[in-house]
Every structure is written in C-alpha cells, then in structure tokens.
Design an enzyme around this catalytic site. Structure first.
Site, mmCIF file in Angstrom:
data_model
loop_
_atom_site.group_PDB
_atom_site.id
_atom_site.type_symbol
_atom_site.label_atom_id
_atom_site.label_comp_id
_atom_site.label_asym_id
_atom_site.label_seq_id
_atom_site.Cartn_x
_atom_site.Cartn_y
_atom_site.Cartn_z
ATOM 1 N N GLY A 78 -37.237 49.536 7.325
ATOM 2 C CA GLY A 78 -37.224 49.383 5.880
ATOM 3 C C GLY A 78 -37.955 50.471 5.124
ATOM 4 O O GLY A 78 -37.794 50.602 3.910
ATOM 5 N N CYS B 153 -7.728 34.028 0.599
ATOM 6 C CA CYS B 153 -7.023 35.311 0.546
ATOM 7 C C CYS B 153 -5.521 35.024 0.496
ATOM 8 O O CYS B 153 -5.000 34.254 1.303
ATOM 9 C CB CYS B 153 -7.361 36.154 1.767
ATOM 10 S SG CYS B 153 -6.313 37.610 1.925
ATOM 11 N N CYS C 146 -3.806 36.614 3.957
ATOM 12 C CA CYS C 146 -4.061 36.065 5.295
ATOM 13 C C CYS C 146 -4.603 34.641 5.251
ATOM 14 O O CYS C 146 -4.749 34.003 6.287
ATOM 15 C CB CYS C 146 -5.027 36.961 6.067
ATOM 16 S SG CYS C 146 -6.742 36.848 5.523
ATOM 17 N N CYS D 257 -8.571 39.796 0.718
ATOM 18 C CA CYS D 257 -9.757 40.217 1.474
ATOM 19 C C CYS D 257 -10.120 41.646 1.097
ATOM 20 O O CYS D 257 -9.254 42.519 1.010
ATOM 21 C CB CYS D 257 -9.485 40.204 2.975
ATOM 22 S SG CYS D 257 -9.314 38.584 3.700
ATOM 23 N N CYS E 171 -8.349 41.408 7.382
ATOM 24 C CA CYS E 171 -7.166 40.771 6.811
ATOM 25 C C CYS E 171 -5.932 41.080 7.669
ATOM 26 O O CYS E 171 -5.154 40.193 8.009
ATOM 27 C CB CYS E 171 -6.972 41.291 5.390
ATOM 28 S SG CYS E 171 -5.811 40.341 4.410
#
Lengths: 291, 198
Positions: free
Chosen positions: A39, A248, A251, A273, A279
């Site tokens: 980080g 979606c 899909c 998606c 997808c």
C-alpha cells in the site's frame, strides 16, 4: 469473437519490452520494495513512453519491467478487451516482446487493467497490473506532498474519514462509487485506482499479486497475495457494493458489474456485462459450437 | 595489484535480458510469498564466494544507484560486482541499499542496517544472506501478507537470537529491512511485513 495476436509482427530495433535494462532494473527494485510495504507508494523514475500520460504509462512501465518471453498477456480497459486503450497496449507488447496474448482471464499470466478487476477469480501466480491516474488518496484533501507523506508515515487518516462523513451528512450515504478508499494490511490508506467499488472486495485476500503503476505521478505500489484490503466505512454506514435490478441482457449474469448502454435516441437502454471475456465465456457455454 | 597473477573476471549473465527477467520474477514471487523457497533458474559464472542465486540477484538488481555493503571484502567478489554492476561499495551499513552476508555466525545485528525513514520506508537496506541450507519442513513459523495461513522456514546458521531481534524490529513498521536468504540456486524472502515466531 476472440482476437489473438501472434509474434509474427514483432518489431526490430527495440530492446525486449521497449524499456532499456537500466530502467527495468530501477522499476524492479521499486516493485520489490512495494511488495514489502503493501500500500505504500514507492517513487520511481517514470520514463517517457510512446503514448501520452493518462493512457496507462505507469501500468505499461510496470508490465514492461515484469514481462518475460513465456508470459501470456491480457489487457482490459473498463473490463473490455476490445476498446482502444486495451487494443493499443496489447499490440504494443505483442510487437515489442512477441509474447502470446489472450482475452481469457484464466489463460493470462499478466493482466494489465484500466479500471476493472475481471469477474473470473484470479489465481495464485497471476499478476494484475493496474493503470493509476492519481495514486495519492489524500491528494484532494491535502495538496502538499510533504504533508500527505507525513500523514501516511503517522497513519493519520482522520481527514479521509471526515470526507466520508461529510458525504453521509450531505447525501445520506457515502457517495463515492469508484476510487473508493481502502486500508491495506491494516496500515496504509491506498487508492485502488478508479475501479468501481463493486470490485473492492475482490482485492481482499486475493491470491494474485496486484501491482499499481502511476506514470505521470511516478509512483508504484502493490498488494501482495493473501493481504487484507478493507474498504473504509462506519459501523452505522457499512461498506456496500453497487447492485442492479437487471441481469446482463446478453448472458443473463446477475453477479457481474453491468454497463448501461444507450441504444437509440428515444431512451432505449440495455444492461450488459462490463467484463467482455466473462460475458462471452458464459454465452459460449450456453450455446456450444455455434459457428 | 599484480596483473600477471590476477585471475580473469568471470563473465556475467549469458543472456542479460532474459536471465535477469527470470531472476527478477523468482525474486518478486519469493517476496510476494514470504518463506516459500524458489529457484532463480540462472547460474551466472561467478567467483566461488558468491552462490549462484546471490550472483544472479546482484546482476539483476544492482547498479550505480545502489551502494553495496559486503560482510567480507573478497577482492574477487568486489571486482566482479564492480565490473558487472558498477555499484559503489560502502563500508557503512547504514548507507547500503543492498548488503551481502556470507557468514551468518558473524553477521551484524538487524538494526545495524538502514531501516528507512517513516516518510520513505522504501529507502532501506535489502539483505542478501547466504546460508548453508533452507527448508520449509520445519523451523520458525511465518505469517503475514503473502502467507495464506502460516509457513515454516528453517534456515541453517541463523540463531534464535537473530530471529527474536528480527521480530522485535517489526515494531518499527513501516521501517525495516527486507531479507532474501540464499542457498545455492534457491531463495526465500522475508519482507518486513512477515511476522516470525520461534
């Protein structure tokens, strides 16, 4: 449609992966320190790249320093393999290294991404490289670098909590939907790059190595595998991800991040998606062997 | 120096670009998975005092920007690294970006080296410690980022006192030194985030 490039049109006259060996060595040292201090933003000598700042120069330099001839590279832009930024960066590496490229998340050893984490869970051994515009989470709260550096040194992140609290006071909820602040390894406040907050939980204890490169701001940082990544929140306003009332429309997925696409000028819209590989893989499974 | 009897310098990497990326990936993988033993898969010709992974790591990471501290200054090692890496040698452990330790029995305490500053914890020494053997079958228990639950690492020649000092130095996080143990072609890394219990 799947696109794959081959090593056929590798460029002559450049070092492997474009960067010179001294630059790679400097970046590699920065990456090792970044992994050791999860980080923390390690300064590095960012180079001029053959595309402008803001187009992923940080991510490209990180990828160039870590990529080897046996790697398989996937590049996504907002989850999609076939948008301009992704296509250009993929072709850049195909031409300067000759490595195999792929659109399938599972096949890739290195995934360079602009603003998404793939829906398919990453595995141990994979490396995901994020393109970062502004690495400093505290920058809009405190413009002085010397001050933000001190705040990180002391772990003094009160200002960030105040910002989130002000959101709650003004809007009734934390209004940030992307670039949502996280604490890494319970120590450093980190900007996850502009990924939607939907993706934040995927960073937590992820088995893959996550590297972040900011070219203009000259910073590299990292989240090692199996590292705690906590999204900032309050007890009475816990962190939540986005949800959709739609599935979606291509899909049928109900667990993925959806893009809203405007279809015509009468306000017709469609939800699909954002992760094009996820997808497509789902649709291929639903309709096998459609030519 | 008597040039007539000087031994010729060993060459460095055979394939500089491809050997160094291989070694770097092994290092990054080791650093991301503390305690797990990895092979660097490169054996650059080097003076006998340098283990293959130590030579490979130096050739991959050192250059004019990284002062190196040598525990014992073998002329052959110093000449080799000066020629191939161009790194300055420093007698001051606190000035070193990298330190090469070849004898664990006489190595200095952890806090001898540069642990960085709270504002710049990355400006710390990375220790390369050559050891007699490494094993994940037993030893000290390691945990922290990069370790899913816990892993055991046995390092021949590293005393319990040293492990305790190392664990005590963790209180200064984010400051601290990062360690790469080296045994032949194998390495195991201990970044400063790794907790050690004896």
């Amino acid at each position: 449609m799947r696109i794959s490039t081959s090593a056929a049109d590798t460029m002559e006259g450049y070092n492997f992966a474009y960067l010179d060996e001294h630059t790679k060595r400097m970046i590699r040292r920065a990456i090792l320190k970044a992994i050791a201090i999860p980080g923390y933003q390690v300064p590095f000598g960012s180079r001029e790249m053959p595309l402008p700042y803001g187009w992923g120069t940080g991510g490209i330099q990180v990828t160039a320093a870590i990529i080897g001839p046996d790697d398989v590279l996937k590049v996504i832009d907002q989850g999609s393999d076939d948008t301009t930024n992704a296509v250009n960066i993929r072709r850049f590496f195909a031409r300067t290294t000759g490595v195999k490229t792929t659109e399938r998340t599972g096949e890739a050893t290195i995934i360079q991404t602009r603003h998404r984490i793939p829906e398919t869970p990453l595995r141990d051994g994979q490396i995901i490289v994020y393109q970062v515009p502004i690495p400093e989470m505290l920058r809009w709260l405190e413009p002085r670098e010397a001050e933000t550096r001190k705040m990180h040194a002391l772990g003094e992140y009160g200002a960030m909590h105040v910002k989130l609290y002000e959101d709650i006071a003004h809007h009734g909820h934390i209004a940030a939907t992307y670039d949502y602040p996280v604490i890494v390894n319970e120590r450093y406040l980190m900007r996850p790059s502009p990924i939607p907050k939907f993706d934040n939980p995927k960073m937590h204890m992820n088995p893959a190595l996550q590297l972040f490169g900011a070219g203009r701001e000259k910073r590299i940082y990292a989240v090692p595998p199996y590292t705690a990544v906590r999204s900032l929140d309050f007890e009475d306003h816990p962190f939540e991800t986005q949800r959709w009332e739609h599935a979606c429309e291509l899909c049928g997925a109900t667990d993925s991040f959806l893009d809203e696409v405007i279809m015509d000028d009468r306000g017709k819209r469609m939800f699909v998606c954002s992760d094009s590989d996820y997808c497509l893989a789902r649709r291929e499974k639903q309709q096998p062997a459609v030519a | 120096m008597d040039t007539a009897t000087a031994t010729p310098l060993a060459p460095g990497f055979e394939q500089r670009v491809f050997d160094s990326i291989k070694v770097f990936r092994a290092l990054a993988d080791a650093m991301a998975h503390p305690g797990e033993i990895r092979r660097v898969n490169a054996r650059p010709p080097a003076p006998t005092q340098l283990m293959p992974a130590a030579a490979a790591m130096c050739l991959t990471l050192l250059d004019f920007e990284t002062p190196l501290w040598l525990q014992t200054s073998h002329a052959s090692v110093a000449d080799y690294l000066r020629f191939h890496c161009g790194c300055p040698m420093t007698p001051e452990a606190t000035q070193a970006s990298f330190a090469l330790i070849t004898n664990t029995l006489t190595m200095p305490a952890v806090n001898t080296f540069n642990a960085g500053e709270p504002e710049y914890p990355d400006r710390s020494t990375t220790l390369m410690i050559q050891v007699e053997s490494l094993s994940n079958a037993s030893g000290v228990r390691l945990s922290g980022p990069g370790v899913r639950d816990a892993i055991y690492l046995d390092v021949a020649g590293v005393s319990a006192t040293y492990w305790r000092e190392l664990q005590a130095s963790r209180a200064a996080f984010p400051c601290g030194v990062d360690i790469v143990f080296i045994w032949g072609e194998r390495i195991a890394a201990l970044p400063r985030t790794t907790r050690v219990s004896c």
